[in-house]
Design a protein around this motif. Structure first.
Motif, mmCIF file in Angstrom:
data_model
loop_
_atom_site.group_PDB
_atom_site.id
_atom_site.type_symbol
_atom_site.label_atom_id
_atom_site.label_comp_id
_atom_site.label_asym_id
_atom_site.label_seq_id
_atom_site.Cartn_x
_atom_site.Cartn_y
_atom_site.Cartn_z
ATOM 1 N N GLY A 49 -7.347 -12.795 -3.766
ATOM 2 C CA GLY A 49 -6.898 -13.131 -5.114
ATOM 3 C C GLY A 49 -5.583 -13.881 -5.133
ATOM 4 N N GLY A 50 -5.380 -14.762 -4.173
ATOM 5 C CA GLY A 50 -4.167 -15.558 -4.130
ATOM 6 C C GLY A 50 -3.047 -14.930 -3.309
ATOM 7 N N VAL A 51 -3.232 -13.701 -2.825
ATOM 8 C CA VAL A 51 -2.224 -13.031 -2.009
ATOM 9 C C VAL A 51 -2.680 -13.083 -0.554
ATOM 10 C CG1 VAL A 51 -1.034 -10.857 -1.566
ATOM 11 C CG2 VAL A 51 -1.641 -11.488 -3.908
ATOM 12 N N LEU A 52 -1.857 -13.680 0.313
ATOM 13 C CA LEU A 52 -2.208 -13.744 1.730
ATOM 14 C C LEU A 52 -1.765 -12.466 2.427
ATOM 15 C CD1 LEU A 52 -1.355 -17.404 2.752
ATOM 16 C CD2 LEU A 52 -3.586 -16.376 2.439
ATOM 17 N N MET A 53 -2.706 -11.895 3.215
ATOM 18 C CA MET A 53 -2.413 -10.684 3.973
ATOM 19 C C MET A 53 -2.703 -10.967 5.436
ATOM 20 S SD MET A 53 -4.181 -7.806 1.503
ATOM 21 C CE MET A 53 -5.815 -8.403 1.800
ATOM 22 N N ALA A 54 -1.919 -10.396 6.334
ATOM 23 C CA ALA A 54 -2.167 -10.542 7.757
ATOM 24 C C ALA A 54 -3.515 -9.930 8.100
ATOM 25 C CB ALA A 54 -1.061 -9.868 8.560
ATOM 26 N N ALA A 55 -4.209 -10.535 9.071
ATOM 27 C CA ALA A 55 -5.550 -10.068 9.406
ATOM 28 C C ALA A 55 -5.769 -10.059 10.908
ATOM 29 C CB ALA A 55 -6.592 -10.968 8.747
ATOM 30 N N HIS A 56 -6.696 -9.214 11.340
ATOM 31 C CA HIS A 56 -7.159 -9.187 12.725
ATOM 32 C C HIS A 56 -8.489 -9.920 12.783
ATOM 33 C CE1 HIS A 56 -4.191 -6.465 14.377
ATOM 34 N NE2 HIS A 56 -4.375 -5.638 13.344
#
Length: 139
Positions: A49-56
Motif C-alpha cells: 500500500g505504498g509503504v516499502l518494507m524489507a523482505a527476504h
C-alpha cells in the motif's frame, strides 16, 4: 452451385482436421520445500500500500505431475504460504506465480517469492497446485 460445393468441402475438411482444444489441465504439485535465494538474485522490498518494507527472498521448489501426456503451457501456480505463527505471507492472494512449460509426466519447478522481513520462519507451504493449457495461450 460452386459456392455451395466449396462450403461443403470446407465443412468436410473441418470435420477431419478439428482445431486443437485448449483445455485447462490440473497439475499436482508435491515435495514442496524452500530455500533462501542465492546472493546474485538478491534481497528486495515488499510494497504494501505504498509503504516499502524489507523482505527476504526465497525459492520454492517442488515436483510437478502432468497426467495429460502433452506439454502444458502458461500454468498458474496457486497455494497458500504462512509464517511460523500461522499468519498469511501473501494476504488475500492465492495465485503465486506461473510455470512457462510443464513436460508430460513428472518434472520440477521453482518459484521466487518475497516475504516481509518481519514474518518469522519456518514457512508453511499449503494447498499448492497448478493449472495450465495444452496449447500456447497469448498473454
Amino acid at each position: 452451385m460452386t459456392i455451395f460445393l466449396i462450403g461443403i468441402l470446407l465443412w468436410m475438411c473441418s470435420a477431419v482436421l478439428p482445431p486443437d482444444a485448449l483445455a485447462l489441465t490440473q497439475i499436482k504439485l508435491s515435495n514442496l520445500s524452500y530455500h533462501e535465494c542465492p546472493a546474485d538474485v538478491g534481497e528486495g522490498a515488499v510494497d504494501s500500500g505504498g509503504v516499502l518494507m524489507a523482505a527476504h527472498c526465497y525459492i520454492v521448489t517442488g515436483k510437478t505431475l502432468n497426467p495429460s501426456g502433452k506439454v502444458i503451457y502458461n500454468a498458474d501456480i496457486f497455494g497458500r504460504i504462512y509464517d511460523a505463527n500461522g499468519n498469511p505471507v501473501m494476504q488475500n492472494r492465492t495465485r503465486l506465480g506461473a510455470i512457462e512449460t510443464i513436460p508430460p509426466g513428472e518434472g520440477e519447478f521453482e518459484l521466487r517469492i518475497s516475504v516481509p522481513e518481519s514474518q518469522p520462519t519456518p514457512l508453511q507451504l499449503e494447498q499448492f497446485k497448478a493449472a495450465g493449457f495444452t496449447g500456447k495461450v497469448r498473454r
